[in-house]
Design a protein around this motif. Structure first.
Motif, mmCIF file in Angstrom:
data_model
loop_
_atom_site.group_PDB
_atom_site.id
_atom_site.type_symbol
_atom_site.label_atom_id
_atom_site.label_comp_id
_atom_site.label_asym_id
_atom_site.label_seq_id
_atom_site.Cartn_x
_atom_site.Cartn_y
_atom_site.Cartn_z
ATOM 1 N N PRO A 217 0.820 -1.200 0.000
ATOM 2 C CA PRO A 217 0.000 0.000 0.000
ATOM 3 C C PRO A 217 0.858 1.257 0.000
ATOM 4 C CG PRO A 217 -0.779 -1.571 1.641
ATOM 5 C CD PRO A 217 0.537 -2.079 1.140
ATOM 6 N N GLU A 218 0.381 2.277 -0.666
ATOM 7 C CA GLU A 218 1.094 3.562 -0.694
ATOM 8 C C GLU A 218 1.237 4.132 0.701
ATOM 9 O OE1 GLU A 218 3.183 6.762 -1.894
ATOM 10 O OE2 GLU A 218 2.633 5.011 -3.117
ATOM 11 N N ALA A 219 0.274 3.822 1.577
ATOM 12 C CA ALA A 219 0.335 4.337 2.945
ATOM 13 C C ALA A 219 1.603 3.902 3.655
ATOM 14 C CB ALA A 219 -0.882 3.865 3.731
ATOM 15 N N HIS A 220 2.111 2.720 3.347
ATOM 16 C CA HIS A 220 3.337 2.242 3.985
ATOM 17 C C HIS A 220 4.525 3.108 3.582
ATOM 18 C CE1 HIS A 220 1.612 -2.121 4.380
ATOM 19 N NE2 HIS A 220 0.910 -1.216 5.036
ATOM 20 N N ARG A 221 4.640 3.371 2.310
ATOM 21 C CA ARG A 221 5.789 4.138 1.825
ATOM 22 C C ARG A 221 5.736 5.575 2.314
ATOM 23 N NH1 ARG A 221 4.610 0.686 -2.552
ATOM 24 N NH2 ARG A 221 3.151 2.168 -3.490
ATOM 25 N N ALA A 222 4.533 6.127 2.391
ATOM 26 C CA ALA A 222 4.409 7.519 2.812
ATOM 27 C C ALA A 222 4.688 7.701 4.298
ATOM 28 C CB ALA A 222 3.012 8.035 2.486
ATOM 29 N N ALA A 223 4.368 6.695 5.100
ATOM 30 C CA ALA A 223 4.505 6.842 6.547
ATOM 31 C C ALA A 223 5.911 6.541 7.041
ATOM 32 C CB ALA A 223 3.510 5.924 7.258
ATOM 33 N N GLY A 224 6.612 5.613 6.396
ATOM 34 C CA GLY A 224 7.922 5.222 6.886
ATOM 35 C C GLY A 224 7.811 4.289 8.079
ATOM 36 N N ALA A 225 8.951 3.870 8.616
ATOM 37 C CA ALA A 225 8.956 2.878 9.694
ATOM 38 C C ALA A 225 8.327 3.413 10.970
ATOM 39 C CB ALA A 225 10.389 2.418 9.967
ATOM 40 N N ARG A 226 8.761 4.617 11.441
ATOM 41 C CA ARG A 226 8.207 5.160 12.677
ATOM 42 C C ARG A 226 6.741 5.522 12.497
ATOM 43 N NH1 ARG A 226 6.224 9.159 15.076
ATOM 44 N NH2 ARG A 226 6.166 10.320 13.116
ATOM 45 N N GLY A 227 6.440 6.180 11.380
ATOM 46 C CA GLY A 227 5.062 6.588 11.145
ATOM 47 C C GLY A 227 4.117 5.409 11.010
ATOM 48 N N SER A 228 4.617 4.282 10.519
ATOM 49 C CA SER A 228 3.757 3.121 10.356
ATOM 50 C C SER A 228 3.234 2.621 11.694
ATOM 51 C CB SER A 228 4.517 2.004 9.641
ATOM 52 O OG SER A 228 4.824 2.383 8.320
ATOM 53 N N ALA A 229 4.078 2.675 12.732
ATOM 54 C CA ALA A 229 3.624 2.255 14.055
ATOM 55 C C ALA A 229 2.502 3.164 14.541
ATOM 56 C CB ALA A 229 4.789 2.275 15.036
ATOM 57 N N VAL A 230 2.655 4.478 14.311
ATOM 58 C CA VAL A 230 1.609 5.428 14.690
ATOM 59 C C VAL A 230 0.347 5.163 13.868
ATOM 60 C CG1 VAL A 230 0.987 7.873 14.748
ATOM 61 C CG2 VAL A 230 3.318 7.160 15.359
ATOM 62 N N LEU A 231 0.539 4.903 12.580
ATOM 63 C CA LEU A 231 -0.586 4.665 11.689
ATOM 64 C C LEU A 231 -1.393 3.452 12.131
ATOM 65 C CD1 LEU A 231 -2.180 5.092 9.067
ATOM 66 C CD2 LEU A 231 -0.437 3.750 7.874
ATOM 67 N N TYR A 232 -0.737 2.332 12.373
ATOM 68 C CA TYR A 232 -1.468 1.116 12.695
ATOM 69 C C TYR A 232 -2.110 1.186 14.076
ATOM 70 C CZ TYR A 232 -0.292 -1.407 8.492
ATOM 71 O OH TYR A 232 -0.229 -1.821 7.176
ATOM 72 N N ALA A 233 -1.490 1.913 15.000
ATOM 73 C CA ALA A 233 -2.123 2.088 16.311
ATOM 74 C C ALA A 233 -3.410 2.899 16.171
ATOM 75 C CB ALA A 233 -1.155 2.776 17.270
ATOM 76 N N GLY A 234 -3.358 3.964 15.368
ATOM 77 C CA GLY A 234 -4.554 4.769 15.151
ATOM 78 C C GLY A 234 -5.626 4.020 14.386
ATOM 79 N N LEU A 235 -5.212 3.234 13.405
ATOM 80 C CA LEU A 235 -6.180 2.460 12.631
ATOM 81 C C LEU A 235 -6.884 1.428 13.516
ATOM 82 C CD1 LEU A 235 -4.291 1.820 9.264
ATOM 83 C CD2 LEU A 235 -6.171 3.406 9.691
ATOM 84 N N ALA A 236 -6.159 0.834 14.441
ATOM 85 C CA ALA A 236 -6.771 -0.163 15.322
ATOM 86 C C ALA A 236 -7.924 0.451 16.107
ATOM 87 C CB ALA A 236 -5.725 -0.737 16.266
ATOM 88 N N GLU A 237 -7.722 1.679 16.600
ATOM 89 C CA GLU A 237 -8.787 2.339 17.348
ATOM 90 C C GLU A 237 -9.966 2.669 16.435
ATOM 91 O OE1 GLU A 237 -7.197 5.719 19.338
ATOM 92 O OE2 GLU A 237 -5.668 4.582 20.430
ATOM 93 N N ALA A 238 -9.674 3.137 15.221
ATOM 94 C CA ALA A 238 -10.749 3.468 14.283
ATOM 95 C C ALA A 238 -11.513 2.214 13.865
ATOM 96 C CB ALA A 238 -10.167 4.173 13.060
ATOM 97 N N TYR A 239 -10.801 1.111 13.663
ATOM 98 C CA TYR A 239 -11.467 -0.129 13.273
ATOM 99 C C TYR A 239 -12.394 -0.627 14.383
ATOM 100 C CZ TYR A 239 -8.098 -0.498 9.422
ATOM 101 O OH TYR A 239 -7.345 -0.269 8.292
ATOM 102 N N GLU A 240 -11.976 -0.453 15.625
ATOM 103 C CA GLU A 240 -12.825 -0.877 16.741
ATOM 104 C C GLU A 240 -14.116 -0.060 16.770
ATOM 105 O OE1 GLU A 240 -12.550 -1.511 21.591
ATOM 106 O OE2 GLU A 240 -10.775 -0.968 20.435
ATOM 107 N N LEU A 241 -14.011 1.253 16.543
ATOM 108 C CA LEU A 241 -15.200 2.099 16.517
ATOM 109 C C LEU A 241 -16.100 1.732 15.338
ATOM 110 C CD1 LEU A 241 -13.539 5.544 17.367
ATOM 111 C CD2 LEU A 241 -15.020 4.174 18.862
#
Length: 336
Positions: A217-241
């Motif tokens: 996914p393009e989201a991986h390349r845009a976020a980078g390694a550190r940003g990906s951890a932030v991204l997936y943590a935020g997505l987990a909360e959004a997916y739960e909602l």
């Protein structure tokens, strides 16, 4: 009570009193589990009065499925307890000190083994029913599918699939948290349909990728390694909602879940949430590689037949993306 004048007995008498064969007594003696008190002038084995209780204990432990080395450790543990000077009575069921520790460890280990064996048997039973119930023309294909899955089934292929999909150098903690959600655990008592879904999921993750590399996914390349951890943590909360809306059968809509979904990307990218960003994000996510079939099968694995499928990260993502697309299309110049 032993009948001989010296309080000792021969191997035949001991075997008879314990209800076992002479061959069994000889086997345990040769392996050091049942020491001999002495030998007769003719070289025959002689056993002391404590040997009967010890032999009965050995038989009980073996009946529970403990191996000979495990029985040896339990007996050594009891002997240490009985011979110690700490007041320990050597009670295997719960004496103080070391006595009983070897038995507890052996029983716990055997229970774990039995749990795995029972899970494998239930899985095989469901797989057999799957073959039995399917039309004859489909049996060969289903046999190939379920034959590729060990019993009890392993999730290792699914884990490898996601490790290849997730961003490189993503923090291990973030990877572990995502895998807990993305990799379904096979049911302990599966229905045939769940066995089939897991076998198909296993085949999907083992299938070769088209081209030379797995599309990312393009989201991986845009976020980078550190940003990906932030991204997936935020997505987990959004997916739960979003999952709460899915369980209630609500159509995609703006709200807290969608705002959290967008915030996961803005936090990872270090940008502001604007209508223009939402439009770009909607277009990017719509064009990213899809693994809808994976999430569809996950839902079938974790949900018993006849029930509404539980929300998965994939179904939650689709719901949120649909809400984002609808919002940006409704307000091309302003996204709230």
């Amino acid at each position: 009570m032993l009948t001989s004048y010296d309080g000792l007995c021969g191997i035949g008498e001991l075997a008879e009193r314990a209800g076992v064969t002479v061959k069994t007594v000889r086997f345990y003696s040769d392996r050091g589990l049942l020491p001999e008190a002495s030998r007769s002038t003719g070289g025959h084995r002689r056993y002391g009065p404590e040997s009967l209780d010890r032999l009965r204990l050995i038989r009980s432990l073996r009946t529970l499925g403990l191996s000979v080395p495990e029985v040896h450790r339990v007996l050594d543990d009891e002997d240490d307890g009985n011979n110690g000077d700490n007041g320990n009575d050597g009670d295997l069921a719960g004496g103080e000190g070391r006595a009983g520790g070897a038995l507890e460890a052996a029983v716990a280990g055997r229970l774990r083994e039995l749990g795995s064996e029972l899970k494998a048997l239930r899985w095989r039973e469901a797989a057999l029913r799957l073959v039995q119930e399917c039309p004859p023309g489909e049996r060969a294909g289903r046999l190939r599918l379920i034959g590729a899955v060990p019993a009890p089934p392993s999730t290792a292929p699914l884990v490898r699939f996601w490790r290849g999909w997730l961003p490189p150098r993503m923090p291990a903690r973030a990877v572990g948290a995502f895998l807990e959600v993305a990799v379904p655990q096979p049911p302990d008592d599966p229905a045939p349909a769940q066995v089939l879904a897991f076998a198909r999921l296993n085949a999907l993750t083992l299938a070769p990728c088209p081209g030379t590399a797995r599309p990312q996914p393009e989201a991986h390349r845009a976020a980078g390694a550190r940003g990906s951890a932030v991204l997936y943590a935020g997505l987990a909360e959004a997916y739960e909602l979003a999952g709460a809306h899915l369980r209630r059968g609500r159509p995609p809509r703006p709200g807290e879940a969608l705002d959290g979904f967008v915030a996961a990307y803005t936090s990872a990218y270090g940008v502001r949430d604007t209508p223009a960003f939402r439009r770009r994000l909607a277009g990017q996510l719509a064009a990213d590689p899809r693994i809808d079939r994976y999430w569809e099968l996950v839902g079938e694995v974790v949900t018993p037949p006849g029930l509404r499928p539980e929300p998965t990260p994939g179904s939650a993502h689709d719901w949120l993306l649909a809400a984002l697309v609808a919002q940006t299309e409704a307000s091309p110049t302003q996204a709230t």
